[in-house]
Design a protein around this motif. Structure first.
Motif: not given
Length: 320
Positions: A232-237, A239-243, A304-306, A310-320
């Protein structure tokens, strides 16, 4: 009484707090603090000179009426008022939002579908290379190739005639110009974002997928509950690159609809082409104040869109 006083336990002397080696007052932390500005200042200086100063100058220029050569006339916020009333700018703004949201949605849906397929594919490295290849080609090549492929007598229409289609669509007409640009943009960007997402998927431990398979999860469920959260963290990045990149589209629209003596029709403009047309008109005096006002408005829209994204796509990081 004396014996009682002597037998009474005395409080232990207070010990001075021990400083940890990595504490705030340690030599290592002090050295890191001393080296912060020497290493950061050059980057901040370049950022200020190459980005903040031009943006500040553009904001200042947007408050004037200026043709680039004569005297500058103060107009204040009047340029922005005229900009909002300009139908050409409103059309370009709507087209920019279409490219941003419609193109982004289709691109990421296809990228997710390809990720779902490529992870189960044995020759996925070769497939990823093929998908990434359009990103290495300049956009001008696609514009020139489209003019050849989709011309009235081009290979696409010839193939449709062979299949029995007597009246093929007018691919390069004004009405189809923006969908053609959007389709080309999606085709060239899908491989790029698929490669980035697949790089994140390769870092996910295999035992997570094995555990999901043991629980009876199918391919879609493994993607939904394992791949998507872990990447998800990479996907959110992405999304910003596309914007950011969707606002800077310029050469595709100019090549698809423009000629050597005229710009593309206004119905296919985006904000980047509007800024270019205002700064370098073909038959009128340049209006750099309006051009910079449009550029500043586009920058504010992207910011503004970015931030919202980023606010809508914020998630708690998943550690594995």
């Amino acid at each position: 009484m004396a014996a009682t006083l002597l037998d009474k336990p005395r409080p232990a002397p207070a010990r001075a707090p021990r400083r940890h080696r990595g504490g705030a007052g340690s030599p290592l932390i002090r050295q890191q603090r001393r080296m912060f500005w020497p290493f950061t200042a050059p980057a901040l200086l370049v950022y200020a000179v190459m980005f903040l100063a031009p943006v500040g100058y553009a904001v200042w220029t947007s408050l004037y009426k200026w043709d680039g050569m004569g005297d500058m006339q103060w107009r204040g916020l009047h340029n922005y008022q005229v900009l909002l009333q300009d139908p050409s700018f409103r059309t370009s703004l709507v087209n920019t939002l279409k490219l941003m949201f419609v193109g982004g949605t289709v691109t990421f849906v296809i990228s997710f579908a390809l990720t779902l397929v490529l992870r189960e594919m044995k020759a996925r490295l070769f497939a990823r290379s093929v998908l990434f290849f359009p990103c290495l080609v300049n956009g001008m090549v696609f514009g020139i190739a489209a003019g050849f492929l989709f011309s009235p007598t081009g290979p696409v229409n010839q193939a449709l005639h062979f299949l029995g289609v007597t009246t093929p669509p007018k691919w390069l007409s004004t009405d189809n110009l923006l969908p053609m640009v959007l389709g080309t943009l999606i085709w060239t960007a899908t491989g790029y974002y698929t490669s980035i997402i697949m790089a994140a998927v390769d870092q996910i431990p295999a035992y997570l997928y094995e555990a999901a398979e043991l629980d009876g999860a199918n391919a879609w469920q493994r993607f939904r509950h394992v791949t998507l959260p872990c990447a998800w963290d990479v996907i959110s990045v992405c999304a910003v690159l596309w914007t950011v990149s969707s606002v800077k589209i310029f050469e595709l629209i100019l090549l698809f609809g423009g000629t050597s003596s005229a710009y593309p029709p206004v119905s296919s403009w985006n904000t980047a082409l509007y800024v270019y047309a205002e700064a370098f008109p073909q038959a009128t005096v340049p209006r750099l104040g309006m051009a910079t006002a449009a550029a500043v408005s586009s920058l504010l829209m992207v910011t503004v869109v970015t931030l919202v994204l980023r606010r809508l796509m914020r998630r708690d990081p998943i550690e594995y």
